[in-house]
Design a protein around this motif. Structure first.
Motif, PDB file in Angstrom:
ATOM      1  N   UNK A 312     -71.391   7.708 -29.772  1.00 32.86           N
ATOM      2  CA  UNK A 312     -71.305   6.629 -30.078  1.00 32.86           C
ATOM      3  C   UNK A 312     -71.319   6.094 -31.515  1.00 32.86           C
ATOM      4  N   UNK A 313     -72.534   6.639 -32.082  1.00 35.79           N
ATOM      5  CA  UNK A 313     -72.735   6.353 -33.501  1.00 35.79           C
ATOM      6  C   UNK A 313     -71.604   6.951 -34.421  1.00 35.79           C
ATOM      7  N   UNK A 314     -71.171   8.155 -33.901  1.00 37.20           N
ATOM      8  CA  UNK A 314     -69.993   8.837 -34.857  1.00 37.20           C
ATOM      9  C   UNK A 314     -68.590   8.059 -34.507  1.00 37.20           C
ATOM     10  N   UNK A 315     -68.625   7.112 -33.471  1.00 38.01           N
ATOM     11  CA  UNK A 315     -67.194   6.534 -33.324  1.00 38.01           C
ATOM     12  C   UNK A 315     -66.561   6.925 -32.311  1.00 38.01           C
ATOM     13  N   UNK A 316     -66.777   8.220 -31.394  1.00 41.63           N
ATOM     14  CA  UNK A 316     -66.101   8.677 -30.232  1.00 41.63           C
ATOM     15  C   UNK A 316     -66.611   8.056 -29.140  1.00 41.63           C
ATOM     16  N   UNK A 317     -66.094   6.830 -28.844  1.00 37.94           N
ATOM     17  CA  UNK A 317     -66.792   6.176 -27.714  1.00 37.94           C
ATOM     18  C   UNK A 317     -66.102   6.643 -26.206  1.00 37.94           C
ATOM     19  N   UNK A 318     -64.939   7.601 -25.936  1.00 38.57           N
ATOM     20  CA  UNK A 318     -64.552   7.904 -25.017  1.00 38.57           C
ATOM     21  C   UNK A 318     -65.728   8.923 -24.332  1.00 38.57           C
ATOM     22  N   UNK A 319     -65.980  10.025 -25.433  1.00 35.65           N
ATOM     23  CA  UNK A 319     -66.679  11.051 -25.009  1.00 35.65           C
ATOM     24  C   UNK A 319     -68.240  10.576 -25.079  1.00 35.65           C
ATOM     25  N   UNK A 320     -68.471   9.398 -25.567  1.00 34.40           N
ATOM     26  CA  UNK A 320     -69.969   9.027 -25.496  1.00 34.40           C
ATOM     27  C   UNK A 320     -70.157   8.375 -24.268  1.00 34.40           C
ATOM     28  N   UNK A 321     -69.142   7.640 -23.679  1.00 33.46           N
ATOM     29  CA  UNK A 321     -69.200   7.136 -22.326  1.00 33.46           C
ATOM     30  C   UNK A 321     -69.568   8.420 -21.186  1.00 33.46           C
ATOM     31  N   UNK A 322     -68.446   9.406 -21.574  1.00 31.97           N
ATOM     32  CA  UNK A 322     -68.694  10.528 -20.464  1.00 31.97           C
ATOM     33  C   UNK A 322     -70.015  11.243 -20.470  1.00 31.97           C
ATOM     34  N   UNK A 323     -70.638  11.416 -21.678  1.00 34.61           N
ATOM     35  CA  UNK A 323     -71.991  12.154 -21.655  1.00 34.61           C
ATOM     36  C   UNK A 323     -72.875  10.986 -20.986  1.00 34.61           C
ATOM     37  N   UNK A 324     -72.944   9.821 -21.563  1.00 38.63           N
ATOM     38  CA  UNK A 324     -74.035   9.010 -21.029  1.00 38.63           C
ATOM     39  C   UNK A 324     -73.973   8.605 -19.535  1.00 38.63           C
ATOM     40  N   UNK A 325     -72.797   8.653 -19.020  1.00 38.28           N
ATOM     41  CA  UNK A 325     -72.593   8.281 -17.732  1.00 38.28           C
ATOM     42  C   UNK A 325     -72.983   9.587 -16.747  1.00 38.28           C
ATOM     43  N   UNK A 326     -72.721  10.711 -17.314  1.00 39.85           N
ATOM     44  CA  UNK A 326     -73.335  11.958 -16.703  1.00 39.85           C
ATOM     45  C   UNK A 326     -74.920  11.728 -16.693  1.00 39.85           C
TER      46      UNK A 326
END
Length: 431
Positions: A312-326
């Protein structure tokens, strides 16, 4: 010659012109008895500001009812005073003489065992996902407490905060290395939740020495990684990196995935504190894989959430959501409420960065409620701060000011000066 053998109770009562009464005194503990003198001698040597009845019972190796009656007797005789309901301390100028054959060493061992075992039970109630510690049985005559709920466990840890520091010193001075290390392990979560950074630093400095004295590689990894965490929280980045580096080197020699994972996980947090999010992300992803191999699912959730936070802090919100949702799914599956709160906080930041402010408010609100239920005031401060940002983004400035003011109060209490200054600046802009 007779005056030289006057008991502490007789002297205290003589000074008031009274005669000691036997009513309420436990059998065998009359004011002229050796047992009475022995008990008072041990109480005088208790570390910390005061002592509660259950801890005194373990110190004296008698049951809690008789201990309470004896402490009441000491109060009546002017030797002790009550500091709170069920808590007592010896009066500073209470008369006293040395008593032969007191068995101080055994009593101190029981006292350390009482606080260690009770702290462990409190920690298990608050954070049941944490790995179990192989505690040795408490010594004969020691009766540790069993907090009845999370609230009771938090209250006990708060009430005994200063005494637990003193008890760690008692264990350290007696070269009880395992007790020193295990006390640090039991109390670390509480120090993190409450923002007791200086106390965390001091306890892991002792624990590092204890772990090396034990010659236990796993204890050494744990001690160095938490010493690194504490150093980073205190803004001592160079010291933090040095401690984490030692933890990683020992973990790699040791070969087990769990200890390696913990070292990399804390290293990620340290790199974040230094503003190196890409390095932090690499450590977090590595830690998540190692935790999965080790079967530590709660810790895996934390590491996945950390990776999502850095994405998220690095701006990759797609991967951020994937990891946080897991991370959120694993935490909920295993009823790991601390991990759930952290994942919701991260999802709030993600939604905020994406401009979905209503979603961010809902996530932050849910995270905040869990933080408060868990007594995690450290994480609560950050959630409040970010909640204020989302309120401000939708023009709800009164609510933003309120959230930031609450966050600022907690930051100051926790001596988090950089966060406090940034929050002050936000408040000034909307005042």
């Amino acid at each position: 010659m007779a005056a030289a053998h006057t008991t502490v109770s007789a002297r205290a009562n003589a000074s008031r012109g009274t005669t000691p009464a036997d009513e309420g005194t436990p059998p065998g503990y009359g004011p002229t008895s050796h047992a009475y003198q022995h008990a008072f001698h041990l109480l005088r040597r208790v570390p910390g500001p005061d002592i509660a009845v259950p801890a005194a019972a373990s110190l004296l190796a008698i049951d809690a009812d008789r201990t309470g009656a004896l402490l009441d007797r000491f109060v009546a005789d002017g030797l002790c005073e009550r500091t709170a309901p069920g808590r007592f301390r010896v009066r500073p100028k209470a008369p006293h003489r040395a008593v032969a054959g007191c068995g101080d060493g055994a009593a101190r061992r029981r006292l350390v065992d009482h606080y260690l075992h009770t702290a462990y039970r409190a920690d298990r109630i608050i954070a049941p996902h944490r790995p179990k510690l192989p505690l040795a049985s408490a010594g004969a005559g020691c009766a540790p407490e069993e907090p009845a709920s999370r609230e009771a466990a938090l209250e006990w840890l708060d009430a005994e905060h200063t005494t637990l520091i003193a008890v760690r010193g008692l264990a350290r001075d007696a070269s009880r290395h395992l007790a020193v290390f295990q006390l640090a392990n039991c109390l670390n979560g509480h120090y993190v939740r409450r923002g007791h950074t200086e106390e965390q630093l001091a306890q892991w400095a002792d624990a590092v020495r204890a772990a090396h004295a034990l010659g236990d590689p796993e204890a050494q990894i744990t001690a160095h990684r938490y010493a690194g965490q504490a150093a980073s929280r205190a803004g001592r980045h160079t010291a933090a990196v040095a401690q984490l580096g030692r933890a990683v080197r020992i973990a790699e020699r040791h070969g087990e995935p769990g200890p390696q994972a913990w070292a990399y996980y804390i290293f990620a947090w340290v790199e974040e504190m230094a503003g190196r999010d890409e390095e932090a992300l690499g450590h977090a992803v590595c830690a998540a894989g190692l935790f999965r191999r080790a079967g530590e699912r709660g810790a895996e959730a934390d590491a996945l959430n950390a990776a999502g936070w850095y994405y998220t802090r690095l701006g990759d919100l797609v991967r951020a959501k994937e990891y946080c949702t897991r991370a959120l799914g694993i935490a909920r599956e295993h009823r790991y409420h601390g991990g759930e709160a952290a994942a919701l906080d991260s999802l709030g930041l993600l939604a905020q960065r994406a401009g979905r402010h209503d979603e961010a408010l809902a996530s932050y609100g849910a995270a905040l409620g869990l933080c408060r239920d868990l007594g995690n005031t450290y994480q609560e401060a950050g959630a409040l701060d970010r909640l204020g940002d989302s309120y401000a983004a939708v023009g709800r400035l009164d609510e933003a000011r309120d959230a930031w003011a609450q966050a600022l109060s907690l930051y100051r209490l926790q001596r988090r000066l950089n966060e406090a200054r940034a929050t002050e600046q936000r408040l000034e802009k909307v005042s």
